[in-house]
Design a protein around this motif. Structure first.
Motif, PDB file in Angstrom:
ATOM      1  N   UNK A 335     -18.677 -23.557  -2.653  1.00 10.42           N
ATOM      2  CA  UNK A 335     -19.697 -24.354  -1.978  1.00 10.42           C
ATOM      3  C   UNK A 335     -19.823 -25.705  -2.651  1.00 10.42           C
ATOM      4  N   UNK A 336     -19.669 -25.701  -3.958  1.00 11.66           N
ATOM      5  CA  UNK A 336     -19.858 -26.953  -4.679  1.00 11.66           C
ATOM      6  C   UNK A 336     -18.971 -26.999  -5.920  1.00 11.66           C
ATOM      7  N   UNK A 337     -18.461 -28.193  -6.187  1.00 12.20           N
ATOM      8  CA  UNK A 337     -17.719 -28.438  -7.414  1.00 12.20           C
ATOM      9  C   UNK A 337     -18.590 -29.320  -8.295  1.00 12.20           C
ATOM     10  N   UNK A 372     -13.579 -39.234 -13.303  1.00 11.69           N
ATOM     11  CA  UNK A 372     -14.228 -38.853 -12.050  1.00 11.69           C
ATOM     12  C   UNK A 372     -13.207 -38.702 -10.920  1.00 11.69           C
ATOM     13  N   UNK A 373     -12.222 -39.574 -10.919  1.00  5.75           N
ATOM     14  CA  UNK A 373     -11.172 -39.507  -9.903  1.00  5.75           C
ATOM     15  C   UNK A 373     -10.493 -38.136  -9.915  1.00  5.75           C
ATOM     16  N   UNK A 374     -10.218 -37.660 -11.113  1.00  9.98           N
ATOM     17  CA  UNK A 374      -9.565 -36.359 -11.222  1.00  9.98           C
ATOM     18  C   UNK A 374     -10.491 -35.259 -10.711  1.00  9.98           C
ATOM     19  N   UNK A 375     -11.781 -35.353 -11.048  1.00  6.82           N
ATOM     20  CA  UNK A 375     -12.734 -34.354 -10.561  1.00  6.82           C
ATOM     21  C   UNK A 375     -12.734 -34.307  -9.036  1.00  6.82           C
ATOM     22  N   UNK A 376     -12.694 -35.479  -8.421  1.00  3.67           N
ATOM     23  CA  UNK A 376     -12.659 -35.521  -6.952  1.00  3.67           C
ATOM     24  C   UNK A 376     -11.400 -34.855  -6.414  1.00  3.67           C
ATOM     25  N   UNK A 377     -10.298 -35.131  -7.075  1.00  4.19           N
ATOM     26  CA  UNK A 377      -9.032 -34.540  -6.606  1.00  4.19           C
ATOM     27  C   UNK A 377      -9.055 -33.027  -6.730  1.00  4.19           C
TER      28      UNK A 377
END
Length: 425
Positions: A335-337, A372-377
């Motif tokens: 549901x959420x990361x 943050x970019x990696x977290x989004x990926x």
RNA sequence: GUGGGAAUAGCUCAACUGGCAGAGCACCGGACUGUGGCUCCGACGGUUGCGGGUUCGAUUCCCGUUUCCCACCCCA
């Protein structure tokens, strides 16, 4: 490199989600018919299978995993043990051992692995899984009634529909009682004698080793001969004939379609009267997805009380296989990361994860070392609905950036509102 | 247990008649320091299932072996 042994395999995600989907549907449906779960050992004394399944069957004669156990003392010989090749024998053994009939436990099911040492093929493994159910009990409990046969068949139709398998075919036959079969076998041998010379080589062999299997022949030239052979239906005694007719009448009444197939025979010795098979196209030579039948004398032959029964086994491997193309999206995605951002944010992220998980949400947690970019990926790849950013600013405000990864919409949400916000849609 | 086909990167598959083992996707990094998917660039990735033989040279030919697939046997 050590690999899984011949005929065994690892079940990996996401396929395991499909197995769980199947098994929970099975449990749901079975519960509605008042079946309860039994779990028997996966190995038993060899004699149990020899006596129930039949010494002469291929299963017992050449396909069992059998070994001699160690005795209590080093010098002492142990007993012969066998990995169960099917479930019914063990369940009936437990039924007798624990006097389940006296306790009113007449409807039992079992899900688990079975073992046969066959040449592996698609949908045929040496460790394979079966879903097995049995109605068994003293005759006074109605276990001999055609109503039980029909109930089982209707339950299976319900289950397959529930699983989204629509193009199944139910084939039905009666193999009669032991006397009927003896007379039939005799007549069949006699009828084959003068004609077998004109049949294919496989049939010539079958005529000697296992005449019933002649009915499975697919060679076109043999069909006219086979058509003229005697059928088991002509040898049923009056009680068996009536039983079979009543089964058909009820199955018809509840609206489950079936085909009579008087060539359908069962390989195991203990089967009597009703025999059935559900088949499903596109499974190659292994088109039978489940099969079963009645076994009225089995309990007695194992030294137990009179306890007529009927049961079936579903080949779970094959069932899952036939579901594979149609069933997408069984896996529950996060549901959420949660994306901790910056040194020292891991503890706060962990607290949030714990809170949200307590609200029955599926939460995946990143690491503060990720850009943050990696977290989004990672969040996108995991298929998360939302990403929750836990950075310095958010911690200070006790309100967190929550972005819907599908719509791109991003809002700042106070801590207390997070479960409700994420739980939506 | 019998007969046939196959095995090359994490996955799907190429590699002519025996001549330097490749592509797409995935993965990792960068373009882009708190904002993903798209794009571009780069890097990583192999005992060609394993063992032997023939050959100057074998992914390729031969033998053996293991596993998978297909069909038998049989069965769920």
């Amino acid at each position: 490199m050590i690999k899984s042994v011949r005929g065994t395999r690892d079940l990996l995600p996401p396929e395991t989600a499909l197995w769980n989907f199947v098994e929970s549907a099975v449990r749901d449906v079975f519960r509605a018919y008042n079946f309860q779960e039994i779990r028997t050992p996966i190995f038993e004394e060899t004699a149990l299978f020899a006596r129930s399944v039949g010494e002469e069957t291929d299963i017992v004669a050449k396909e069992m995993y059998t070994w001699e156990d160690r005795g209590r003392a080093a010098s002492e010989k142990g007993q012969s043990l066998t990995l169960r090749p099917e479930a019914t024998a063990g369940i009936v053994r437990a039924y007798i051992e624990h006097k389940l009939g006296d306790r009113g436990l007449n409807k039992l099911y079992c899900i688990g692995p079975m073992f046969r040492r066959e040449r592996p093929q698609k949908g045929r493994y040496r460790q394979f899984y079966q879903i097995d159910a049995e109605v068994i009990g003293p005759p006074s409990a109605g276990s001999e009634s055609p109503a039980r046969d029909a109930e089982i068949l209707e339950m299976l139709a319900t289950l397959l529909d529930r699983l989204g398998i629509t193009d199944w075919d139910l084939e039905l036959n009666s193999v009669g009682c032991a006397n009927d079969r003896a007379a039939f076998n005799e007549a069949l041998r006699k009828a084959l004698e003068p004609v077998v010379g004109r049949m294919c080589v496989d049939c010539q062999r079958r005529a000697v080793t296992n005449p019933l299997r002649v009915f499975d022949c697919k060679v076109p030239e043999d069909q006219p001969i086979i058509e003229k052979l005697p059928r088991i239906s002509q040898f049923l005694d009056e009680p068996c004939r009536q039983h079979f007719e009543k089964v058909q009448a009820i199955v018809q009444a509840v609206g489950v379609p079936f085909t009579l197939n008087d060539r359908l025979v069962r390989g195991l010795d203990y089967y009597t009267r009703t025999a059935f098979e559900f088949t499903h196209g596109a499974l190659g030579a292994q088109n039978a997805i489940l099969g079963g039948g009645r076994y009225d004398g089995l309990s007695e032959s194992l030294g137990g009380p009179a306890a007529p029964g009927i049961g079936f086994a579903i080949g779970e491997d094959r069932l899952v296989m036939s579901l594979k193309e149609s069933a997408e999206g069984v896996v529950r995605k996060p549901d959420v990361y949660i994306a901790p951002l910056g040194a020292g944010t891991n503890p706060e992220a962990a607290r949030l994860a714990r809170e949200l998980r307590h609200h029955d949400l599926v939460v995946e947690l990143g690491d503060e070392s990720f850009r943050l970019k990696k977290s989004f990926e990672v969040a996108t790849k995991a298929g998360a609905k939302y990403i929750l950013i836990v950075g310095e600013n958010e911690v200070k405000a006790d309100a967190f950036a929550l972005k819907n990864l599908a719509t791109g919409e991003q809002v700042s949400v106070p801590r207390a509102d997070l479960p409700r916000q994420i739980g939506q849609n």
